[in-house]
Motif scaffolding. Structure first.
Motif, short mmCIF file in Angstrom:
data_model
loop_
_atom_site.label_atom_id
_atom_site.label_comp_id
_atom_site.label_asym_id
_atom_site.label_seq_id
_atom_site.Cartn_x
_atom_site.Cartn_y
_atom_site.Cartn_z
N SER A 73 0.83 -1.21 0.00
CA SER A 73 0.00 0.00 0.00
C SER A 73 0.86 1.26 0.00
O SER A 73 0.54 2.23 -0.69
N SER A 74 1.96 1.25 0.72
CA SER A 74 2.83 2.43 0.74
C SER A 74 3.50 2.64 -0.62
O SER A 74 3.67 3.77 -1.07
N HIS A 75 3.84 1.56 -1.29
CA HIS A 75 4.42 1.68 -2.64
C HIS A 75 3.39 2.28 -3.60
O HIS A 75 3.71 3.19 -4.37
N LEU A 76 2.15 1.79 -3.53
CA LEU A 76 1.10 2.31 -4.42
C LEU A 76 0.81 3.79 -4.13
O LEU A 76 0.66 4.58 -5.06
N VAL A 77 0.73 4.15 -2.86
CA VAL A 77 0.49 5.55 -2.51
C VAL A 77 1.64 6.42 -2.99
O VAL A 77 1.43 7.52 -3.52
N ASN A 78 2.85 5.93 -2.84
CA ASN A 78 4.02 6.70 -3.29
C ASN A 78 3.99 6.89 -4.81
O ASN A 78 4.20 8.00 -5.30
N ARG B 263 -0.32 16.25 -10.53
CA ARG B 263 -1.46 17.04 -10.04
C ARG B 263 -1.35 17.30 -8.55
O ARG B 263 -1.61 18.41 -8.08
N ILE B 264 -0.97 16.29 -7.79
CA ILE B 264 -0.81 16.45 -6.34
C ILE B 264 0.35 17.40 -6.05
O ILE B 264 0.26 18.24 -5.15
N SER C 70 -0.11 20.84 -4.06
CA SER C 70 0.70 21.08 -2.87
C SER C 70 1.47 22.38 -2.99
O SER C 70 1.58 23.16 -2.03
N SER C 71 1.98 22.66 -4.16
CA SER C 71 2.71 23.90 -4.40
C SER C 71 1.78 25.11 -4.23
O SER C 71 2.15 26.10 -3.59
#
Length: 79
Positions: free
Chosen positions: A43-48, A56-57, A61-62
């Motif tokens: 799950s952490s790999h997929l989220v990363n 887009r994220i 964030s910027s």
């Protein structure tokens, strides 16, 4: 980085008594830990890959960082 955020909530689903008892009838045994670890890693790999590295994220964030910097200028005595 996502691993440090995700391991807690995922762990609560399987190991916190109040939650695990409602979902599974009891907390998972220690023998389940390797599966839990694989779930956290996957799950952490997929989220990363699909969230943290998303253009887009990063753009959102910027924009949020610029907005906060503009509207909080001087609040931290940074000027």
């Amino acid at each position: 980085f996502p691993m440090f955020i995700l391991h807690g909530p995922i762990g609560q689903v399987f190991y916190k008594k109040a939650i695990a008892k409602r979902l599974w009838g009891k907390p998972m045994p220690r023998s389940f830990f390797p599966i839990y670890l694989l779930l956290v890693l996957a799950s952490s790999h997929l989220v990363n890959e699909f969230f943290v590295k998303s253009k887009r994220i990063q753009a959102l964030s910027s924009r949020v960082a610029q907005f906060l910097a503009k509207h909080t200028a001087g609040m931290l005595q940074d000027q």
